[in-house]
Motif scaffolding. Structure first.
Motif, mmCIF file in Angstrom:
data_model
loop_
_atom_site.group_PDB
_atom_site.id
_atom_site.type_symbol
_atom_site.label_atom_id
_atom_site.label_comp_id
_atom_site.label_asym_id
_atom_site.label_seq_id
_atom_site.Cartn_x
_atom_site.Cartn_y
_atom_site.Cartn_z
ATOM 1 N N ILE A 102 2.042 -5.857 13.811
ATOM 2 C CA ILE A 102 2.723 -6.512 12.592
ATOM 3 C C ILE A 102 2.638 -5.989 11.294
ATOM 4 N N ALA A 103 1.327 -5.926 10.996
ATOM 5 C CA ALA A 103 0.806 -5.325 9.586
ATOM 6 C C ALA A 103 1.245 -3.835 9.745
ATOM 7 N N GLU A 104 1.284 -3.039 10.640
ATOM 8 C CA GLU A 104 1.550 -1.698 10.541
ATOM 9 C C GLU A 104 3.239 -1.759 10.355
ATOM 10 N N VAL A 105 3.987 -2.552 11.010
ATOM 11 C CA VAL A 105 5.529 -2.492 11.046
ATOM 12 C C VAL A 105 5.654 -2.745 9.346
ATOM 13 N N ALA A 106 5.178 -3.632 8.880
ATOM 14 C CA ALA A 106 5.301 -3.955 7.306
ATOM 15 C C ALA A 106 4.882 -3.076 6.559
ATOM 16 N N ASP A 107 3.843 -2.499 6.716
ATOM 17 C CA ASP A 107 3.359 -1.456 5.849
ATOM 18 C C ASP A 107 4.220 -0.334 5.787
ATOM 19 N N ASN A 108 4.766 0.366 7.108
ATOM 20 C CA ASN A 108 5.671 1.350 6.960
ATOM 21 C C ASN A 108 6.895 0.927 6.615
ATOM 22 N N TYR A 109 7.323 -0.132 6.695
ATOM 23 C CA TYR A 109 8.735 -0.601 6.138
ATOM 24 C C TYR A 109 8.577 -0.498 4.670
ATOM 25 N N TYR A 110 7.527 -1.156 3.979
ATOM 26 C CA TYR A 110 7.386 -0.774 2.409
ATOM 27 C C TYR A 110 7.260 0.465 2.087
ATOM 28 N N GLU A 111 6.579 1.223 2.924
ATOM 29 C CA GLU A 111 6.513 2.806 2.655
ATOM 30 C C GLU A 111 7.908 3.508 2.651
ATOM 31 N N LEU A 112 8.612 2.914 3.452
ATOM 32 C CA LEU A 112 9.804 3.585 3.544
ATOM 33 C C LEU A 112 10.863 3.387 2.387
ATOM 34 N N LEU A 113 10.781 1.984 1.983
ATOM 35 C CA LEU A 113 11.506 1.333 0.857
ATOM 36 C C LEU A 113 11.146 2.222 -0.385
ATOM 37 N N SER A 114 9.833 2.418 -0.532
ATOM 38 C CA SER A 114 9.168 3.379 -1.560
ATOM 39 C C SER A 114 9.531 4.694 -1.653
ATOM 40 N N LEU A 115 9.783 5.411 -0.757
ATOM 41 C CA LEU A 115 10.589 6.700 -0.397
ATOM 42 C C LEU A 115 11.859 6.764 -0.851
ATOM 43 N N LEU A 129 12.739 -6.187 12.472
ATOM 44 C CA LEU A 129 12.015 -4.931 12.994
ATOM 45 C C LEU A 129 10.706 -5.358 13.772
ATOM 46 N N ILE A 130 9.987 -6.524 13.223
ATOM 47 C CA ILE A 130 8.877 -7.104 13.876
ATOM 48 C C ILE A 130 9.213 -7.648 15.397
ATOM 49 N N GLU A 131 10.316 -8.327 15.380
ATOM 50 C CA GLU A 131 10.493 -8.874 16.642
ATOM 51 C C GLU A 131 10.862 -7.921 17.754
ATOM 52 N N THR A 132 11.459 -7.022 17.232
ATOM 53 C CA THR A 132 11.776 -5.821 18.036
ATOM 54 C C THR A 132 10.303 -5.280 18.575
ATOM 55 N N ALA A 133 9.449 -4.904 17.694
ATOM 56 C CA ALA A 133 8.305 -4.405 18.069
ATOM 57 C C ALA A 133 7.495 -5.199 19.103
ATOM 58 N N LEU A 134 7.524 -6.390 18.865
ATOM 59 C CA LEU A 134 6.861 -7.303 19.699
ATOM 60 C C LEU A 134 7.310 -7.300 21.189
ATOM 61 N N LYS A 135 8.807 -6.919 21.389
ATOM 62 C CA LYS A 135 9.193 -6.951 22.590
ATOM 63 C C LYS A 135 9.027 -5.451 23.366
ATOM 64 N N ASN A 136 8.930 -4.614 22.544
ATOM 65 C CA ASN A 136 9.056 -3.242 23.141
ATOM 66 C C ASN A 136 7.820 -2.163 22.884
ATOM 67 N N ASN A 137 7.041 -2.509 22.036
ATOM 68 C CA ASN A 137 5.763 -1.657 21.545
ATOM 69 C C ASN A 137 4.802 -1.336 22.913
ATOM 70 N N ALA A 167 8.947 4.482 16.604
ATOM 71 C CA ALA A 167 8.140 4.534 17.659
ATOM 72 C C ALA A 167 7.338 3.322 17.850
ATOM 73 N N LEU A 168 7.073 2.682 16.750
ATOM 74 C CA LEU A 168 6.145 1.360 16.905
ATOM 75 C C LEU A 168 7.281 0.318 17.465
ATOM 76 N N LEU A 169 8.518 0.566 17.356
ATOM 77 C CA LEU A 169 9.567 -0.317 18.088
ATOM 78 C C LEU A 169 9.937 0.037 19.395
ATOM 79 N N GLY A 170 9.133 0.963 19.661
ATOM 80 C CA GLY A 170 9.410 1.512 21.450
ATOM 81 C C GLY A 170 10.762 1.925 21.623
ATOM 82 N N ARG A 171 11.470 2.696 20.527
ATOM 83 C CA ARG A 171 12.972 3.171 20.797
ATOM 84 C C ARG A 171 12.953 4.374 20.322
ATOM 85 N N TYR A 172 14.164 5.091 20.733
ATOM 86 C CA TYR A 172 14.442 6.440 20.089
ATOM 87 C C TYR A 172 15.031 6.492 18.416
ATOM 88 N N PRO A 173 15.022 7.545 17.933
ATOM 89 C CA PRO A 173 15.199 7.520 16.615
ATOM 90 C C PRO A 173 16.610 6.764 16.291
#
Length: 481
Positions: A187-200, A70-78, A265-271
Motif C-alpha cells: 500500500i505504501a509503495e503504490v501511494a509513493d509511486n502515485y505521488y511521484e507520478l503526479l510530481s512528474l 489503485l490500492i484495491e487493484t494491487a491487493l487483488k492482483n499483486n 507492475a505493482l497492480l499485476g497488470r500490463y501497461p
C-alpha cells in the motif's frame, strides 16, 4: 522372571540417566525490548497512546479515490502478495504434519510369499515332523498369505512432539504477520509511486511552460538583433536554452512512462494509463500524523510481530532438539490373518495373528549428530533474538527520523514557495528590462533558469511531503488493517 524385570529396569534407568546430560539452551536477556524509550523525541512531552495514526484503516487514511482504486487493484492482483499467501498455506500444512505425529499411525496391508526351509535345519526338521491336519504334513514349499492392520505410536513422554507442533504453529502465525507486512509495504509503495507520478506530471507542465517562455525570449532576441539592439550570440544562447528545455521534456516523458509501468507492475497488470488528477497535486494538504507511544510498535507493526513469532518458534525448536537426547517410547502392534494357504485364512481363531511391542530407546554413545542439531537450533534461537531486537530498533529509528523529516520538509516547502514568488517577480522585471535594452540576455537566462529550478524543487518538495507522511504511516504499523 524377577531377574529379567530387574534387567529391564536397569536398562531403562541407564537411558534416563544418560538423558540427564542433555545440554541447556543459551539464555540471553532481551535488553532492546525492555529498554524501549517512552517517546520518540526525548525533548518532547509524553505522547498520547490513544492518538496513533498507525491504527487508522488505510481506506480512511487515503482519501484520493483514484489512489484508493489503485490500492484495491494491487491487493487483488499483486504477485508478491499472492506468493506470500501460498507461503501461509505451506506453513499451515506444516502445522498439520507436526500435529499428526502426536497420534498413532494406522495402516492396512496384504502380502504373499513363498519359502522353503532346508531339511537339515531346526525349522526344516520341525516342519517335516509336523502335520497341519491328520495325514497332511507341512509342505516343503511353504507359502505365506497375510493381511491385517498395523499401527505405530511414539508416546510423547517429554513433550518433544508437542514442542515441534507449537513451533510449527508459531511459524505459521509469523507467515500471517509476514503477509500483513507485505500488505502494509504494498500500500505504501503504490501511494509513493502515485505521488511521484503526479510530481512528474507537474514537472512536465512546468517545463512546457518554460519552453513557451524560451520561445518568446528567442523571438525577442531575434527582433532586437535586427534592430541592432542585440547580437547573434544572444540569439544562439536562447536557441541552445530552448533545445535543452525540449530535451528535458522528453526525459520527463520517459520517466512518466516508466513510473506508470512501475505502478502497473505493482497492480499485476500490463501497461495502461494511470488515472490521476494532476491539477490538484500542489494544493494537496498532507495528513496530520500522530505517533502514539513507542511501545505500540510491538503490537502495531507486522514485521515486529513476525520477528517475535519466529523467535518463539526458534526457542521451541531448541527445546525439541534438546529432547532428542532423551529416550523415546514407541508402541507398535499388528492384527490380522496369516496362513500358508489362502483357504486357511478363513479358519478362525487358528489363522488370527497379532503382535504388540513396546520399545524404549535412547542415545548412549556417538551423539554427535544430535549435538550438532541442538547447537544449530540454539544458534538459530540467538540469531532470531538479534533479528527481533534489530527489527524493534529499526522501527523506532524509522519513526523518529520520519517525524523529524516531516517538520523539516514542511519548513523546506514553505521557503521554496517564498523563493518561487520572488523569482517569478524577478523574471517579469528581467524581461521588461531586456525589452527596453536595460538588461542583457545573460540576466534573463539566469533568472529563467533559477525560476525553473525553483519550481521543479517546489514540486519535488510537495511529493516528499506526501511520501513522508505515507512512509511514517507505514512505519507506525498502518496499512494492513
Amino acid at each position: 522372571m524377577k531377574i529379567y524385570n530387574k534387567y529391564i529396569a536397569a536398562i531403562a534407568l541407564s537411558l534416563v540417566l544418560a538423558s540427564c546430560k542433555a545440554p541447556m539452551a543459551t539464555v540471553i536477556k532481551d535488553e532492546v525490548k525492555e529498554n524501549i524509550p517512552q517517546n520518540f523525541n526525548q525533548e518532547e512531552q509524553q505522547a498520547d497512546a490513544n492518538t496513533n495514526s498507525g491504527m487508522t484503516p488505510w481506506r480512511e487514511f487515503f482519501t484520493d479515490p483514484n489512489l484508493v482504486a489503485l490500492i484495491e487493484t494491487a491487493l487483488k492482483n499483486n504477485q508478491d502478495l499472492m506468493i506470500t499467501l501460498q507461503e501461509i498455506e505451506i506453513a499451515k500444512s506444516g502445522v498439520v504434519a507436526k500435529k499428526g505425529k502426536l497420534s498413532p499411525t494406522v495402516s492396512a496391508g496384504v502380502g504373499a510369499g513363498l519359502r522353503k526351509a532346508g531339511r537339515y535345519t531346526s525349522e526344516g526338521a520341525g516342519d517335516a515332523s509336523t502335520e497341519m491336519e491328520p495325514g497332511k504334513p507341512v509342505p516343503d514349499n511353504l507359502g505365506n498369505f497375510e493381511g491385517g492392520l498395523m499401527t505405530n505410536w511414539e508416546i510423547d513422554i517429554w513433550k518433544k512432539l508437542r514442542n515441534e507442533k507449537d513451533a510449527a504453529v508459531a511459524h505459521y502465525l509469523s507467515t500471517v504477520e509476514g503477509k500483513n507486512f507485505v500488505l502494509s509495504s504494498l500500500i505504501a509503495e503504490v501511494a509513493d509511486n502515485y505521488y511521484e507520478l503526479l510530481s512528474l506530471d507537474n514537472q512536465l507542465d512546468i517545463i512546457q511552460k518554460y519552453i513557451e517562455l524560451q520561445k518568446k525570449a528567442l523571438e525577442i532576441s531575434k527582433i532586437q538583433k535586427e534592430a541592432a539592439a542585440a547580437t547573434e550570440l544572444a540569439v544562439k544562447k536562447f536557441e541552445a536554452e530552448l533545445a535543452k528545455s525540449k530535451a528535458s521534456e522528453y526525459t520527463i516523458r520517459q520517466q512518466i512512462t516508466e513510473k506508470e509501468n512501475e505502478i502497473n507492475a505493482l497492480l499485476g497488470r500490463y501497461p495502461q494509463p494511470i488515472v490521476r488528477p494532476k491539477e490538484t497535486f500542489m494544493s494537496t494538504i498532507p495528513q496530520t500524523v500522530y505517533t502514539g507511544i513507542p511501545s505500540q510498535l510491538l503490537s502495531n507493526r507486522p514485521d515486529i510481530k513476525q520477528a517475535e513469532l519466529e523467535l518463539k518458534a526458534a526457542k521451541l525448536d531448541v527445546e525439541a532438539a534438546r529432547k532428542e537426547f532423551y529416550p523415546t517410547l514407541e508402541i507398535s502392534a499388528t492384527l490380522g490373518l496369516e496362513a500358508f494357504k489362502p483357504s486357511y485364512l478363513v479358519k478362525m481363531p487358528e489363522s488370527i495373528a497379532y503382535n504388540l511391542v513396546g520399545e524404549l530407546a535412547g542415545p548412549l554413545i556417538n551423539k554427535s549428530a544430535i549435538k550438532a542439531n541442538f547447537q544449530t537450533a540454539d544458534a538459530k534461537q540467538i540469531e532470531a533474538l538479534y533479528e527481533y531486537d534489530k527489527t524493534i530498533l529499526n522501527a523506532y529509528l524509522d519513526v523518529a527520523n520520519l517525524m523529524s523529516k516531516v517538520k523539516n520538509i514542511d519548513q523546506y516547502y514553505q521557503l521554496k514557495s517564498d523563493e518561487n514568488k520572488a523569482l517569478d517577480q524577478s523574471i517579469d522585471i528581467a524581461n521588461q528590462l531586456f525589452r527596453n535594452s536595460r538588461a542583457d540576455y545573460l540576466e534573463v537566462l539566469m533568472n529563467q533558469r533559477d525560476a525553473l529550478d525553483a519550481k521543479m524543487e517546489l514540486v519535488e518538495a510537495k511529493e516528499k511531503q506526501l511520501s513522508t507522511v505515507v512512509d511514517i504511516y507505514k512505519s507506525l504499523g498502518g496499512g494492513w488493517k
